[in-house]
Design a protein around this motif. Sequence first.
Motif: not given
Length: 344
Positions: A152-160, A173-176
């Motif tokens: 739950d509450d996964f955040v994946a930024h662009a191009h991850s 959280i995965l940053q770009n």
Amino acid sequence: MKLAELAQKLSCRLEGPPELDISGVAGMEHAEPGQLTFLANRKYIALLKSTRASAILLEEGVAIERDRTQPPIAALRSANPYLAFAHALELFYDAPRYASGIHATAIIAGAAKIGEGAHIGPYCYIDEEVEIGRNAVLHSFVTIYRGAKIGDDFVAHAHSVVREHCRIGNRVILQNGAVIGGDGFGFAKRRDGSWYKMAQSGPAVLEDDVEVQSNACVDRATVGETRIGRGAKIDDLVLVGHASSVGENTLLCGQVGLAGSTKIGNNSILAGQVGTAGHLTVGDGTVITAQSGVPSDVPGNAFYSGYPAVENRQWLKMMAALNQLPELQKRVRELESQVERLKR
């Protein structure tokens, strides 16, 4: 927000006018009247005299001295000013929110399962047999390979990217540009000197509350798994080699490189550009300073520096001796000359 209300929300002891208005937060050098700042590192205590902030977060017992040209400054006393400042940021920063929905350009396989409340941005790709929990946010061009399982509450930024069969916990959280589960660097040498690529069958596993920052890579394992423990934070451009494990609440700072099968304990810190050889263990609660090279095991609760990494006190003595080498060399030459004259 009134200073008294802010103190209550941050669980701080107030020294100053309770009706003072605070409109934002800033660092000590750039703060303006009406803003809150903080002092967490005594290195910057001189700025306390001149900061233009109206209030400051700081520890108990820190005396406030001001330039005569500056007005008084209110204090919010806290046992952990930096953590209190982190909470203050959340009070004044309006983080973007993303409506649930799937963009028309996103491609989602028929057998993929996505929980309620998800925001799937433009040009995302989610493969077959993927499972993603509730309230996920996937920004543009995120790719999730086949069979990945995400909480739950996964955040994946662009191009991850999350590669096949990797497992990711809640609130990750995965940053770009982060890549989770890319192939490990595994090759077997043939008789003719060429390299045979070995299948990388073991997934990367990220436990709850992990953050992987921009362009960092957590490689998958040849066999077994690569595991990042709960609450660990991985900075930009870090490489976690195949079959390595990183303990709970450990920090890997920018450009750290872990060779394959490295084991890092819980609550450790590897500062920027630390490199480890493979198949070694770093114990719990250890700090290794920037640009150190680690060729062998490091015990728990240690403080290591240099290459080859040794206890920090020993390294400081070595560096002090190294700085004296030119003078020592000069003295040795003079003594050699004196000995030669005595021989005559």
